[in-house]
Design an enzyme around this catalytic site. Structure first.
Site, short mmCIF file in Angstrom:
data_model
loop_
_atom_site.label_atom_id
_atom_site.label_comp_id
_atom_site.label_asym_id
_atom_site.label_seq_id
_atom_site.Cartn_x
_atom_site.Cartn_y
_atom_site.Cartn_z
N LYS A 71 0.86 -1.18 0.00
CA LYS A 71 0.00 0.00 0.00
C LYS A 71 0.89 1.23 0.00
O LYS A 71 1.99 1.21 0.57
CB LYS A 71 -0.85 0.02 1.27
CG LYS A 71 -2.04 0.93 1.20
CD LYS A 71 -3.21 0.22 0.58
CE LYS A 71 -4.40 1.12 0.42
NZ LYS A 71 -5.54 0.40 -0.15
P1 NAD Z 1 -14.48 7.03 -2.74
O1 NAD Z 1 -13.61 8.17 -2.40
O2 NAD Z 1 -14.98 6.87 -4.12
O3 NAD Z 1 -15.78 7.05 -1.78
C1 NAD Z 1 -15.71 7.24 -0.42
C2 NAD Z 1 -17.02 7.87 0.01
O4 NAD Z 1 -17.03 7.96 1.43
C3 NAD Z 1 -17.23 9.28 -0.54
O5 NAD Z 1 -18.56 9.43 -0.96
C4 NAD Z 1 -16.95 10.16 0.68
O6 NAD Z 1 -17.65 11.39 0.62
C5 NAD Z 1 -17.48 9.26 1.77
N1 NAD Z 1 -16.98 9.59 3.09
C6 NAD Z 1 -15.75 10.03 3.46
N2 NAD Z 1 -15.72 10.24 4.79
C7 NAD Z 1 -16.95 9.93 5.25
C8 NAD Z 1 -17.54 9.96 6.52
N3 NAD Z 1 -16.85 10.34 7.59
N4 NAD Z 1 -18.85 9.58 6.64
C9 NAD Z 1 -19.54 9.19 5.56
N5 NAD Z 1 -19.04 9.15 4.32
C10 NAD Z 1 -17.77 9.52 4.18
O7 NAD Z 1 -13.70 5.74 -2.23
P2 NAD Z 1 -14.00 4.23 -2.61
O8 NAD Z 1 -13.12 3.82 -3.71
O9 NAD Z 1 -15.47 4.04 -2.72
O10 NAD Z 1 -13.44 3.51 -1.32
C11 NAD Z 1 -14.18 3.47 -0.11
C12 NAD Z 1 -13.53 2.49 0.83
O11 NAD Z 1 -13.51 1.20 0.23
C13 NAD Z 1 -12.09 2.78 1.20
O12 NAD Z 1 -11.88 2.33 2.52
C14 NAD Z 1 -11.29 1.94 0.24
O13 NAD Z 1 -10.02 1.62 0.74
C15 NAD Z 1 -12.17 0.72 0.19
N6 NAD Z 1 -12.01 -0.10 -1.01
C16 NAD Z 1 -12.16 0.42 -2.25
C17 NAD Z 1 -12.07 -0.40 -3.35
C18 NAD Z 1 -12.32 0.12 -4.74
O14 NAD Z 1 -12.40 -0.72 -5.64
N7 NAD Z 1 -12.50 1.38 -4.97
C19 NAD Z 1 -11.78 -1.74 -3.19
C20 NAD Z 1 -11.64 -2.27 -1.90
C21 NAD Z 1 -11.76 -1.43 -0.82
#
Ligand code: NAD
Length: 364
Positions: A71
């Site tokens: 990471k």
């Molecule tokens: P993203 O940035 O597209 O979405 C995150 C969302 O969470 C946004 O809408 C943001 O406004 C919201 N957010 C941030 N802080 C918040 C809070 N305190 N309360 C409520 N909402 C809040 O990110 P993503 O790609 O959707 O990733 C989200 C999570 O999933 C992360 O932990 C990431 O590591 C994990 N993840 C992502 C993927 C992927 O394919 N994108 C894969 C595995 C895990």
């Protein structure tokens, strides 16, 4: 924080002339070069990076990928001016150009375009735009697709059906919105969601497509015409059948877990809760699907892209791998009285140890 699995190395990168400060953690490469996302945020830490790298080791091994876990984090505002963001990401990639045991992927604060810059700079990135041979995993909802299948498998351990199940998703971003889309297409009702600006609740159901359009227009879920608005934190208090954290790490902990009222929790975000919170839910008979099993869709898609597979093959592989892993983990947890996380850890660690035993060196 180190144990027999890793981290293999931690590299700090600084280039004051452009305000660049970042960290790479390569946790374990026994199964192959590590794949893991590049996170851009102002409030990340080395500890968070180490924990996220370990989550990738476990996730990639659980999914049977020929990749270890790593990471990287960049300490910067992801909403910086585009030119500044590009300079920082290119600079960081350049500094890590010789770290061939790490393949960059997208994560919070970075996207396909960012991965295109990395690929251009050092030739080693996944999660690329389709124009340069990538499978746009966030656009197609690879992780949401995997979560959907993990939930479907878990339903055989629950006393409700997907049709009519009340769903709450914390974080309506790339993961959250697609999980909402796939689950509601099969009858679930999205009653609550949130983003960093606030939350939205409607027991009669929110319109997922309308919310997706709202977010695409740069607005927040709180700008939806219908539904009760609240703090970003309020999703924790929304009663439902399925609760999906899809925002930040450690949002559920010993101090707030008693507020949650759900039957099934599928971890969309990485490390969204403490171990104590997970144990508490287990005692309350809430089924918790661990992150490195349920949210592996994105990295499976990335690994398939790296092997030059097509989008449809990638989606099919996600479905097969996540269904199989969830079935295996839940059956093992059930028959041994374990938390699903404990069962998943046992399975994953066994695979990693076996791979390590076949190698002379577990670095480089
Ligand atoms: P993203 O940035 O597209 O979405 C995150 C969302 O969470 C946004 O809408 C943001 O406004 C919201 N957010 C941030 N802080 C918040 C809070 N305190 N309360 C409520 N909402 C809040 O990110 P993503 O790609 O959707 O990733 C989200 C999570 O999933 C992360 O932990 C990431 O590591 C994990 N993840 C992502 C993927 C992927 O394919 N994108 C894969 C595995 C895990």
């Amino acid at each position: 924080m180190a144990d027999e699995l890793g981290p293999a190395k931690i590299i700090y990168v600084q280039e004051p002339s452009i305000g660049l400060k970042g960290i790479l953690v390569v946790d374990n490469v026994a199964t192959g070069p590590s794949i893991g996302g590049l996170r851009m945020a102002e409030d990340v830490s080395t500890e968070e990076c180490i924990r996220l790298a370990r989550a990738m080791t476990l996730k990639n091994a659980a999914a049977g990928l020929s990749h270890g876990g790593g990471k990287s984090v960049l300490f910067a505002d992801p909403k910086s001016q585009p030119e500044k963001k590009e300079t920082l990401i290119r600079g960081f990639a350049h500094a890590l150009r010789r770290e061939s045991d790490y393949i960059f992927g997208p994560d919070m604060g970075t996207n396909e375009e960012c991965m295109a810059w990395v690929k251009d700079e050092i030739g080693r990135a996944v999660g690329l735009p389709s124009e340069i041979g990538g499978i746009p995993l966030d656009t197609i909802g690879a992780t949401g697709w995997g979560l959907f299948h993990a939930v479907k498998v878990a339903l055989s351990y629950c006393d409700f059906e997907l049709d009519g199940a009340r769903l709450v998703i914390q974080g309506f971003g790339a993961v959250g919105k697609h999980a909402a889309r796939f689950l509601t297409e099969q009858g679930a009702v999205l009653v609550g969601t949130s983003d960093s600006r606030g939350s939205l609740y409607d027991p009669d159901g929110l319109e997922v497509e309308a919310l997706i359009e709202l977010k695409a227009a740069g607005k927040s879920v709180i700008h939806a015409p219908r539904g009760r608005k609240g703090d970003a934190d309020a999703t924790i208090d929304m009663e439902c059948d399925i609760w999906i954290p899809a925002a930040r790490p450690d949002v559920l902990h010993e101090g707030n877990i008693h507020r949650l009222r759900t039957k099934l929790l599928a971890q969309g975000a990485n490390i969204p809760m403490t171990y104590g919170a997970e144990q508490y839910l287990h005692q309350q008979a809430v089924l918790v699907l661990p992150d490195f099993i349920a949210n592996a869709g994105g990295v499976i898609c990335a690994a398939m892209e790296y092997q030059k597979a097509s989008q449809s093959v990638a989606m099919q592989t996600i479905e097969e791998k996540i269904r199989k892993n969830t079935e295996e983990v839940l059956a093992m947890a059930d028959s041994n009285g374990l938390l699903p996380r404990e069962a998943a850890l046992q399975l994953s660690r066994k695979r990693i140890r076996k791979a390590m035993s076949l190698k002379r060196w577990n670095i480089f």
